[in-house]
Design a protein around this motif. Structure first.
Motif, PDB file in Angstrom:
ATOM      1  N   GLN A 152      43.471  37.926  31.430  1.00 36.69           N
ATOM      2  CA  GLN A 152      43.285  39.375  30.666  1.00 36.69           C
ATOM      3  C   GLN A 152      44.473  39.137  31.131  1.00 36.69           C
ATOM      4  OE1 GLN A 152      41.545  40.613  35.034  1.00 36.69           O
ATOM      5  NE2 GLN A 152      39.276  38.680  34.930  1.00 36.69           N
ATOM      6  N   GLN A 185      47.000  39.698  33.381  1.00 38.71           N
ATOM      7  CA  GLN A 185      47.408  38.563  33.922  1.00 38.71           C
ATOM      8  C   GLN A 185      48.613  38.059  32.994  1.00 38.71           C
ATOM      9  OE1 GLN A 185      43.826  35.979  34.301  1.00 38.71           O
ATOM     10  NE2 GLN A 185      43.672  36.266  36.600  1.00 38.71           N
ATOM     11  N   GLU A 220      40.762  50.176  29.776  1.00 35.81           N
ATOM     12  CA  GLU A 220      40.332  48.803  28.397  1.00 35.81           C
ATOM     13  C   GLU A 220      41.798  49.441  27.725  1.00 35.81           C
ATOM     14  OE1 GLU A 220      37.383  50.624  27.430  1.00 35.81           O
ATOM     15  OE2 GLU A 220      35.616  49.337  29.165  1.00 35.81           O
ATOM     16  N   SER A 233      43.181  42.255  20.073  1.00 32.37           N
ATOM     17  CA  SER A 233      42.183  42.261  20.841  1.00 32.37           C
ATOM     18  C   SER A 233      40.807  42.505  20.310  1.00 32.37           C
ATOM     19  CB  SER A 233      42.337  42.997  21.871  1.00 32.37           C
ATOM     20  OG  SER A 233      42.152  43.642  22.870  1.00 32.37           O
ATOM     21  N   ASN A 273      38.657  41.326  27.615  1.00 29.39           N
ATOM     22  CA  ASN A 273      39.999  41.910  28.176  1.00 29.39           C
ATOM     23  C   ASN A 273      40.311  40.936  28.626  1.00 29.39           C
ATOM     24  OD1 ASN A 273      38.135  39.590  29.477  1.00 29.39           O
ATOM     25  ND2 ASN A 273      37.629  40.114  31.332  1.00 29.39           N
ATOM     26  N   ARG A 274      40.093  40.172  27.485  1.00 34.10           N
ATOM     27  CA  ARG A 274      41.342  38.829  27.110  1.00 34.10           C
ATOM     28  C   ARG A 274      41.724  38.896  25.890  1.00 34.10           C
ATOM     29  NH1 ARG A 274      39.975  34.872  31.359  1.00 34.10           N
ATOM     30  NH2 ARG A 274      37.725  35.994  32.230  1.00 34.10           N
TER      31      ARG A 274
END
Lengths: 146, 405
Positions: B56, B59, B290, B313, B317-318
């Motif tokens: 994500q 992360q 977001e 993107s 979410n990744r």
């Protein structure tokens, strides 16, 4: 050169481009077909005086994209040449290494990972993949096994 | 029937128990002169760009800070710059200043580390010991601010994870004073030392023209008279509000690169002092829920040069694509220009002057015309040190005079 002058310089190669996208924070994207990317990159490097940063290869849904990132440091601009390679069977694009030796490694890397043929590259041998990696398997392509 | 038996082959090449990373330089020589250089990389490719697509957005900074232990602040910052570029986020001012403080502390410890290694390569092991001694307090400061000596994990999309408390400010300032004093002495000693002048000037020259062609960045470019620095040219974090100078030297040799790094340490100290003084109040982060679809480029000036991240993107979410370019990726190929025609005794030093990761320079082998390996890292290091010793003998000098250090 100020930003207006830069924009008017960029518009002189409009006939080679699909579109010019201006984004906030001085990010400019020049969209073109693969056959024009050599001329556009050469123009940016030799005529405008941009610095080469790196290239990104992307397996988009219906085509491959090669993004040549340049910086125009006097204005803090990042100018990206986004070239579309429509032929998925034999993806190829003209190499920019002959006039820009700094691009040698990244073009070899994209060749390894996406299987793009960089035409006229002086040294298109493996860089990233191991010697015993099978031919024709490209880790960054969408069909590559997870 | 005759059977062919495969003989075991033991490779003592890019992998060696004493070496940390795998990289292989093969030099072709004519007598003592280097005529060709071939670099092989990617013995330890970690596939970080691909791993990033499985994480994500929040992360990814933890992943990219592990690209390099030394640049573990600049990689996440360049990535964050790219993501904030997509999301159009405005980060609280206090966070911008904290980002500057952590990144400049990183630059100081990285440059001091380089000075020590350069000393080691030419046989000035005292410099190596001093440099390590004075780098240590910088790491202690980073530990106190972020909780870690490396892999700080402090930066996030929308701000910083941890604040800098007011209690620690006097300690940082006090340590900076100490480091500045030591570095002043070290810089003066280096600039005044006739042996170093004789040993480092005119060695491993990268011309301005080649610097541009090979697209080098950071001290490697600035040492060749190319005045580029992302902190000034495309200001991120709070760099635009600070008063400092871009250090350049025109010569392009090893000495020029050493001077650039030494003087940059003082600029970094200056920046941290200003940042601490101006540090505004308020929150250190805002919530970013977001990341919209789109693409963004982010770059940051790492100790070795520009670190560049491109992120795309699709609104999930990744990241769907994340391209990373560390400065050594463009700096290392410039060896083709700076090593050719040089003496093999100068190769370790020329390679080290670019400040690739430490162990990069330990993967050397010299091949003569019959393809026999005639030198390895040890003998090359020996050659480099002998050359310094000879110069010392001729000049009648016994090394750096730094009693006070």
């Amino acid at each position: 050169m100020n930003i207006e002058e830069l924009n008017s310089r960029l518009s002189t190669i409009k006939n080679k481009l699909i579109a010019i996208e201006q984004k906030p924070r001085n990010r400019i994207y020049l969209l073109c077909e693969a056959e024009n990317s050599f001329a556009v990159s050469k123009f940016l490097f030799e005529d405008v005086g941009c610095r080469f940063v790196i290239a990104t290869g992307i397996d988009a849904d219906d085509c491959f994209e090669i993004l040549y990132h340049f910086a125009y440091d006097q204005l803090g601009c990042l100018i990206t040449v986004k070239a579309f390679i429509r032929d998925r069977e034999n993806p190829a694009i003209e190499s920019i290494t002959p006039f820009l030796p700094g691009a040698e490694w990244i073009e070899r890397e994209i060749h390894d990972l996406l299987g793009i043929n960089f035409k006229n590259h002086p040294n298109l041998k493996r860089l990233i993949l191991a010697d015993d990696w099978p031919e024709g398997v490209y880790p960054l392509r969408k069909e590559a096994k997870k | 029937m005759k059977q062919t038996v495969k003989k075991p082959i033991l490779a003592v090449g890019p992998f060696h128990p004493l070496q940390e990373e795998m990289e292989f330089f093969q030099l072709t020589v004519d007598g003592e002169i280097v005529t060709d250089i071939d670099v092989r990389i990617s013995y330890n490719h970690r596939g970080m760009e691909k791993i990033s697509e499985t994480l994500q957005f929040d992360q990814v900074p933890f992943l990219v800070s592990r690209i390099c232990g030394i640049c573990s602040a600049s990689h996440p910052l360049a990535y964050i710059n790219a993501v904030e570029d997509i999301a159009g986020v405005t980060v609280p001012e206090r966070a911008q200043y904290i980002r500057v403080i952590i990144n400049e502390l990183e630059r100081i410890h990285s440059h001091i580390l380089w000075v020590g290694l350069a000393g080691h390569f030419i046989g000035y092991d005292t410099v190596f010991m001093w440099a390590w001694k004075y780098r240590e307090p910088v790491l202690d400061l980073l530990e106190e601010i972020t909780g870690n000596r490396n892999n700080y994990g402090n930066v996030k999309v929308g701000g910083c994870r941890e604040d800098i408390s007011d209690d620690i400010k006097p300690k940082i300032l006090k340590e900076l004073d100490k480091i500045e004093k030591k570095m002043e002495m070290l810089t003066k000693a280096v600039l005044d030392d006739p042996v170093l002048h004789a040993r480092l000037k005119g060695i491993g020259v990268l011309s301005k023209e080649d610097a541009i062609k090979y697209a080098v960045t950071g001290p490697t470019a600035r040492g060749s008279g190319v005045a580029i620095d992302v902190r000034r040219d495309d200001p991120y974090a709070a760099y635009g509000d600070l008063d400092w100078n871009v250090i350049t030297q025109p010569e392009g040799d090893v000495f020029a690169k050493a001077v650039v790094r030494l003087l940059e340490i003082f600029e970094s100290i200056k920046m941290i002092r200003q940042a601490l003084k101006k540090l505004p109040g308020g929150p250190v982060t805002i919530e970013v829920k977001e990341i919209p679809p789109g693409e963004g480029c982010g770059h940051a000036e790492a100790p070795r040069g520009e670190t560049f991240h491109y992120v795309r993107s699709d609104g999930g979410n990744r990241p769907v694509r994340h391209k990373i370019r560390a400065p050594s990726y463009v700096n290392v190929p410039s060896f083709k220009a700076s090593c050719l025609g040089g003496h093999i005794a100068d190769v370790t030093l020329t390679l080290a002057a670019v400040d690739p990761c430490y162990s990069c320079t330990e993967r050397l082998a010299v091949v003569d015309q019959h393809n026999n390996i005639t030198h390895n890292y040890e003998t090359l290091l020996q050659r480099s040190r002998e050359k310094t010793a000879q110069i010392q003998k001729v000049l009648g000098s016994s090394g750096l005079k730094m009693e006070d250090l």
